[in-house]
Design a protein around this motif. Sequence first.
Motif, PDB file in Angstrom:
ATOM      1  N   UNK A  45      87.280  64.591  37.961  1.00 18.49           N
ATOM      2  CA  UNK A  45      87.831  65.357  39.078  1.00 18.49           C
ATOM      3  C   UNK A  45      89.280  64.933  39.213  1.00 18.49           C
ATOM      4  N   UNK A  46      90.160  65.918  39.334  1.00 14.12           N
ATOM      5  CA  UNK A  46      91.577  65.600  39.441  1.00 14.12           C
ATOM      6  C   UNK A  46      92.315  66.583  40.322  1.00 14.12           C
ATOM      7  N   UNK A  47      93.577  66.305  40.490  1.00 17.60           N
ATOM      8  CA  UNK A  47      94.445  67.186  41.265  1.00 17.60           C
ATOM      9  C   UNK A  47      95.582  67.636  40.364  1.00 17.60           C
ATOM     10  N   UNK A  48      95.675  68.952  40.186  1.00 18.93           N
ATOM     11  CA  UNK A  48      96.753  69.572  39.413  1.00 18.93           C
ATOM     12  C   UNK A  48      97.650  70.279  40.421  1.00 18.93           C
ATOM     13  N   UNK A  49      98.739  69.644  40.785  1.00 19.73           N
ATOM     14  CA  UNK A  49      99.612  70.098  41.874  1.00 19.73           C
ATOM     15  C   UNK A  49      98.770  70.148  43.143  1.00 19.73           C
ATOM     16  N   UNK A  50      98.586  71.318  43.752  1.00 18.73           N
ATOM     17  CA  UNK A  50      97.830  71.416  45.002  1.00 18.73           C
ATOM     18  C   UNK A  50      96.381  71.854  44.784  1.00 18.73           C
ATOM     19  N   UNK A  51      95.943  71.902  43.542  1.00 24.68           N
ATOM     20  CA  UNK A  51      94.605  72.405  43.226  1.00 24.68           C
ATOM     21  C   UNK A  51      93.670  71.265  42.844  1.00 24.68           C
ATOM     22  N   UNK A  52      92.486  71.253  43.452  1.00 25.35           N
ATOM     23  CA  UNK A  52      91.439  70.308  43.098  1.00 25.35           C
ATOM     24  C   UNK A  52      90.742  70.871  41.862  1.00 25.35           C
ATOM     25  N   UNK A  94      85.266  72.980  51.557  1.00 24.58           N
ATOM     26  CA  UNK A  94      85.014  74.389  51.261  1.00 24.58           C
ATOM     27  C   UNK A  94      86.287  75.221  51.221  1.00 24.58           C
ATOM     28  N   UNK A  95      87.286  74.832  51.973  1.00 19.42           N
ATOM     29  CA  UNK A  95      88.528  75.613  52.028  1.00 19.42           C
ATOM     30  C   UNK A  95      89.533  75.183  50.967  1.00 19.42           C
ATOM     31  N   UNK A  96      89.209  74.176  50.176  1.00 20.64           N
ATOM     32  CA  UNK A  96      90.141  73.651  49.173  1.00 20.64           C
ATOM     33  C   UNK A  96      90.370  74.661  48.054  1.00 20.64           C
ATOM     34  N   UNK A  97      91.599  74.721  47.579  1.00 23.74           N
ATOM     35  CA  UNK A  97      91.927  75.510  46.403  1.00 23.74           C
ATOM     36  C   UNK A  97      91.402  74.725  45.207  1.00 23.74           C
ATOM     37  N   UNK A  98      90.439  75.282  44.473  1.00 24.35           N
ATOM     38  CA  UNK A  98      89.860  74.525  43.370  1.00 24.35           C
ATOM     39  C   UNK A  98      89.504  75.440  42.198  1.00 24.35           C
ATOM     40  N   UNK A  99      89.244  74.813  41.061  1.00 20.34           N
ATOM     41  CA  UNK A  99      88.837  75.543  39.860  1.00 20.34           C
ATOM     42  C   UNK A  99      88.064  74.589  38.954  1.00 20.34           C
ATOM     43  N   UNK A 100      87.407  75.176  37.957  1.00 21.06           N
ATOM     44  CA  UNK A 100      86.688  74.386  36.961  1.00 21.06           C
ATOM     45  C   UNK A 100      87.328  74.637  35.610  1.00 21.06           C
TER      46      UNK A 100
END
Length: 124
Positions: A45-52, A94-100
Amino acid sequence: MEDNRPTRKALGNQAEGVAARYLARQGVQVLERNVYNRGGEIDLIGRDHDTLVFFEVRYRGTGSLAGAAESITSGKRKRLLNAVKFYLHRHRLWEADCRIDVVAIAPGESKQYRIQWIKNAIQA
């Protein structure tokens, strides 16, 4: 006769380490490794700029019939999505900007590894 080949778990851990170092060089802040929960396992799990970002790391050795990215079955996708949903719920994100994303690793020809980072590879 002894079999000195590394175990599947050891190969997985090594590939995750390679992926974590590669992602850090790309500017990703790696937050967690091998997160287990009721939904399943998340490799990184990481953070790429503002995206989880939730990373599935796949390694395929020489002679594998399917490539690393192609080796993700529908069952694996379903387990990964469940693990991500559970993680987001447990951490109230739940509101986090995220992707897989998928990080596919294979033996390289001129370098030790050939690494392919596929952003947004698995979608709900």
